[in-house]
Design a protein around this motif. Structure first.
Motif, PDB file in Angstrom:
ATOM      1  N   ARG A 179      -8.591  82.517 129.093  1.00  0.00           N
ATOM      2  CA  ARG A 179      -8.108  82.085 130.379  1.00  0.00           C
ATOM      3  C   ARG A 179      -7.545  80.828 130.169  1.00  0.00           C
ATOM      4  NH1 ARG A 179      -8.424  84.104 135.235  1.00  0.00           N
ATOM      5  NH2 ARG A 179      -8.275  82.253 136.037  1.00  0.00           N
ATOM      6  N   ILE A 180      -7.630  80.220 129.085  1.00  0.00           N
ATOM      7  CA  ILE A 180      -6.692  78.937 128.574  1.00  0.00           C
ATOM      8  C   ILE A 180      -5.178  79.314 128.574  1.00  0.00           C
ATOM      9  CG2 ILE A 180      -6.781  79.183 126.153  1.00  0.00           C
ATOM     10  CD1 ILE A 180      -7.085  76.426 125.725  1.00  0.00           C
ATOM     11  N   SER A 181      -4.946  80.502 128.253  1.00  0.00           N
ATOM     12  CA  SER A 181      -3.621  80.961 128.324  1.00  0.00           C
ATOM     13  C   SER A 181      -2.822  81.504 129.359  1.00  0.00           C
ATOM     14  CB  SER A 181      -3.197  81.725 126.940  1.00  0.00           C
ATOM     15  OG  SER A 181      -3.408  83.061 127.242  1.00  0.00           O
ATOM     16  N   ILE A 182      -1.574  81.272 129.538  1.00  0.00           N
ATOM     17  CA  ILE A 182      -0.800  81.777 130.580  1.00  0.00           C
ATOM     18  C   ILE A 182      -1.023  83.558 130.423  1.00  0.00           C
ATOM     19  CG2 ILE A 182       1.374  81.645 129.596  1.00  0.00           C
ATOM     20  CD1 ILE A 182       2.415  80.941 132.127  1.00  0.00           C
ATOM     21  N   ALA A 183      -0.963  84.061 129.294  1.00  0.00           N
ATOM     22  CA  ALA A 183      -1.036  85.605 128.941  1.00  0.00           C
ATOM     23  C   ALA A 183      -2.080  85.922 129.828  1.00  0.00           C
ATOM     24  CB  ALA A 183      -1.089  85.780 127.543  1.00  0.00           C
ATOM     25  N   ARG A 184      -3.379  85.598 129.863  1.00  0.00           N
ATOM     26  CA  ARG A 184      -4.412  86.051 130.762  1.00  0.00           C
ATOM     27  C   ARG A 184      -4.141  85.986 132.131  1.00  0.00           C
ATOM     28  NH1 ARG A 184      -9.641  87.544 129.467  1.00  0.00           N
ATOM     29  NH2 ARG A 184     -10.648  88.309 131.468  1.00  0.00           N
ATOM     30  N   ARG A 185      -3.620  84.754 132.530  1.00  0.00           N
ATOM     31  CA  ARG A 185      -3.338  84.470 134.016  1.00  0.00           C
ATOM     32  C   ARG A 185      -2.484  85.749 134.120  1.00  0.00           C
ATOM     33  NH1 ARG A 185      -6.128  79.700 135.168  1.00  0.00           N
ATOM     34  NH2 ARG A 185      -6.982  78.854 133.632  1.00  0.00           N
ATOM     35  N   LEU A 186      -1.223  85.855 133.678  1.00  0.00           N
ATOM     36  CA  LEU A 186      -0.233  86.870 133.991  1.00  0.00           C
ATOM     37  C   LEU A 186      -0.681  88.245 134.053  1.00  0.00           C
ATOM     38  CD1 LEU A 186       2.613  87.735 134.198  1.00  0.00           C
ATOM     39  CD2 LEU A 186       2.635  87.765 131.496  1.00  0.00           C
ATOM     40  N   ILE A 187      -1.565  88.597 133.081  1.00  0.00           N
ATOM     41  CA  ILE A 187      -2.362  89.880 133.102  1.00  0.00           C
ATOM     42  C   ILE A 187      -3.199  90.093 134.232  1.00  0.00           C
ATOM     43  CG2 ILE A 187      -3.860  91.647 131.705  1.00  0.00           C
ATOM     44  CD1 ILE A 187      -2.587  90.322 129.234  1.00  0.00           C
ATOM     45  N   ASP A 188      -4.088  89.165 134.490  1.00  0.00           N
ATOM     46  CA  ASP A 188      -5.041  89.164 135.705  1.00  0.00           C
ATOM     47  C   ASP A 188      -4.108  89.327 137.007  1.00  0.00           C
ATOM     48  OD1 ASP A 188      -6.956  89.004 133.930  1.00  0.00           O
ATOM     49  OD2 ASP A 188      -7.699  86.861 134.360  1.00  0.00           O
ATOM     50  N   GLY A 189      -2.990  88.325 137.169  1.00  0.00           N
ATOM     51  CA  GLY A 189      -2.294  88.264 138.291  1.00  0.00           C
ATOM     52  C   GLY A 189      -1.699  89.890 138.731  1.00  0.00           C
ATOM     53  N   VAL A 190      -1.122  90.310 137.730  1.00  0.00           N
ATOM     54  CA  VAL A 190      -0.553  91.880 137.922  1.00  0.00           C
ATOM     55  C   VAL A 190      -1.585  92.436 138.337  1.00  0.00           C
ATOM     56  CG1 VAL A 190       0.739  93.368 136.583  1.00  0.00           C
ATOM     57  CG2 VAL A 190       1.432  91.135 136.476  1.00  0.00           C
ATOM     58  N   MET A 191      -2.846  92.496 137.485  1.00  0.00           N
ATOM     59  CA  MET A 191      -3.900  93.706 137.877  1.00  0.00           C
ATOM     60  C   MET A 191      -4.296  93.335 139.430  1.00  0.00           C
ATOM     61  SD  MET A 191      -6.125  92.989 134.525  1.00  0.00           S
ATOM     62  CE  MET A 191      -7.633  93.299 135.261  1.00  0.00           C
ATOM     63  N   VAL A 192      -4.317  92.310 139.981  1.00  0.00           N
ATOM     64  CA  VAL A 192      -4.926  92.092 141.516  1.00  0.00           C
ATOM     65  C   VAL A 192      -3.543  92.752 142.296  1.00  0.00           C
ATOM     66  CG1 VAL A 192      -4.923  90.217 143.203  1.00  0.00           C
ATOM     67  CG2 VAL A 192      -6.007  89.904 140.983  1.00  0.00           C
ATOM     68  N   GLU A 193      -2.352  92.345 141.899  1.00  0.00           N
ATOM     69  CA  GLU A 193      -1.331  92.905 142.668  1.00  0.00           C
ATOM     70  C   GLU A 193      -1.069  94.451 142.566  1.00  0.00           C
ATOM     71  OE1 GLU A 193       2.425  90.833 141.370  1.00  0.00           O
ATOM     72  OE2 GLU A 193       3.307  92.863 141.078  1.00  0.00           O
ATOM     73  N   MET A 194      -1.446  95.007 141.339  1.00  0.00           N
ATOM     74  CA  MET A 194      -1.490  96.628 141.128  1.00  0.00           C
ATOM     75  C   MET A 194      -2.520  97.168 142.076  1.00  0.00           C
ATOM     76  SD  MET A 194      -0.171  96.725 137.272  1.00  0.00           S
ATOM     77  CE  MET A 194      -0.007  98.325 136.987  1.00  0.00           C
ATOM     78  N   ARG A 195      -3.734  96.519 141.915  1.00  0.00           N
ATOM     79  CA  ARG A 195      -4.972  97.089 142.748  1.00  0.00           C
ATOM     80  C   ARG A 195      -4.693  97.153 144.242  1.00  0.00           C
ATOM     81  NH1 ARG A 195      -8.900  94.676 138.546  1.00  0.00           N
ATOM     82  NH2 ARG A 195      -8.913  96.756 137.277  1.00  0.00           N
ATOM     83  N   GLU A 196      -4.154  95.823 144.736  1.00  0.00           N
ATOM     84  CA  GLU A 196      -3.883  95.830 146.140  1.00  0.00           C
ATOM     85  C   GLU A 196      -2.921  96.877 146.614  1.00  0.00           C
ATOM     86  OE1 GLU A 196      -2.718  91.771 146.587  1.00  0.00           O
ATOM     87  OE2 GLU A 196      -4.787  91.175 146.665  1.00  0.00           O
ATOM     88  N   ALA A 197      -1.977  97.329 145.634  1.00  0.00           N
ATOM     89  CA  ALA A 197      -0.831  98.217 145.956  1.00  0.00           C
ATOM     90  C   ALA A 197      -1.378  99.536 145.975  1.00  0.00           C
ATOM     91  CB  ALA A 197       0.211  97.895 145.213  1.00  0.00           C
ATOM     92  N   ASN A 198      -2.385  99.774 145.105  1.00  0.00           N
ATOM     93  CA  ASN A 198      -2.887 100.960 145.019  1.00  0.00           C
ATOM     94  C   ASN A 198      -4.601 100.948 145.195  1.00  0.00           C
ATOM     95  OD1 ASN A 198      -0.511 102.674 144.229  1.00  0.00           O
ATOM     96  ND2 ASN A 198      -0.755 101.030 142.564  1.00  0.00           N
ATOM     97  N   PRO A 199      -5.190 100.703 146.283  1.00  0.00           N
ATOM     98  CA  PRO A 199      -6.616 100.434 146.323  1.00  0.00           C
ATOM     99  C   PRO A 199      -7.226 101.767 146.165  1.00  0.00           C
ATOM    100  CG  PRO A 199      -5.273 100.256 148.733  1.00  0.00           C
ATOM    101  CD  PRO A 199      -4.380 100.502 147.593  1.00  0.00           C
TER     102      PRO A 199
END
Ligand SMILES: [Zn+2]
Length: 283
Positions: free
Chosen positions: A263-283
């Motif tokens: 989580r030091i890198s933006i790569a992980r924040r990006l992947i986590d952020g998109v995962m949250v977005e996708m889960r919210e769209a398809n609960p």
């Protein structure tokens, strides 16, 4: 979203110190890329200025960084093989993430970049004359031909490609075993961020993208990048990893993700952020 290495709110940059370092000053002392820290976690701290005399030799360079709150900040570079005194240790920055205060960690990244820039701009790149500090500015100047060198920042883009409920992740040969991440690459002269994004994803995986959306950016001091992250949609193509550059690339479902970056890198924040977005769209 605040990323690791982003300037703390109470930091004000500066190049001219009001005086000499004192007992309150924050001292970021480096030997190559290693930072000098004192104490043990969770009490890990920066050495006080007087403690630097225990290193037994003067620094190769000292740069004023500005202030954090009321405290003056300085970067020091010590020569290779300078031994850490008892109770102190030279440590790599990445390993200090989460163990050193976030504000200090961010400024350590900045200090490392300024030191590296100062060290590598001792001579004019045009005429070879020794450079000197330019008054009142974070810059070095050639007294003979007037060439000015500012600290270097290399912009790089990162892209997480979405296809339905899957994301595209890849691994390069130097990654830790089993780890996959979003795609990334340096921006070329004459290229927009969006063009770079499309080129990098196509070159590295053979995949075409559409509709890039800005996510966030992160200063990355290894050695002087600015990472700018986007999410994009799949627009065609079959996965064809670039030889030598990409060891493997795959579409991953959210419930079957591989090992991801720290989580030091933006790569992980990006992947986590998109995962949250996708889960919210398809609960
Ligand atoms: Zn010159």
């Amino acid at each position: 979203m605040t990323m690791p290495f982003t300037a703390p709110e109470s930091y004000v940059g500066g190049v001219i110190a009001a005086g000499e370092p004192d007992a309150d000053s924050l001292c970021f002392a480096f030997e190559q890329t290693l930072l000098l820290v004192a104490g043990e976690p969770p009490g890990l701290r920066l050495p006080a200025h007087w403690e630097l005399t225990n290193l037994g030799r003067p620094p190769l360079r000292r740069l004023y960084l500005g202030t954090l709150g009321q405290r003056a900040c300085y970067a020091f570079e010590y020569g290779a093989d300078t031994e850490a005194p008892p109770g102190m240790a030279w440590q790599g920055l990445r390993a200090l993430y989460g163990r050193l205060d976030d504000s200090l960690f961010a400024l350590a990244g900045r200090a490392l970049q300024y030191i590296d820039w100062d060290r590598t701009h001792q001579f004019c790149g045009r005429c070879g004359t020794p450079m000197r500090h330019r008054e009142g500015e974070r810059a070095r100047e050639c007294p003979a031909c007037r060439l000015i060198a500012y600290p270097r920042i290399a912009p790089a883009v990162m892209c997480l490609v979405r296809r339905g409920s899957e994301i595209l992740l890849a691994r390069s040969p130097h990654f830790a075993p089993g780890m996959y991440s979003a795609l990334a690459g340096f921006v070329e002269p004459g290229e927009s961020l969006e063009q770079c994004l499309a080129r990098e994803v196509l070159e590295e995986t053979g995949i075409g993208i559409a509709n890039p959306r800005y996510f966030a950016s992160q200063p990355w001091p290894f050695p002087h990048s600015l990472m700018i992250a986007f999410v994009a949609d799949y627009a065609g193509g079959e996965i064809t990893p670039a030889p030598d550059e990409i060891e493997d690339a795959q579409w991953f479902a959210l419930d079957a993700l591989p090992k991801l970056p720290n989580r030091i890198s933006i790569a992980r924040r990006l992947i986590d952020g998109v995962m949250v977005e996708m889960r919210e769209a398809n609960p």
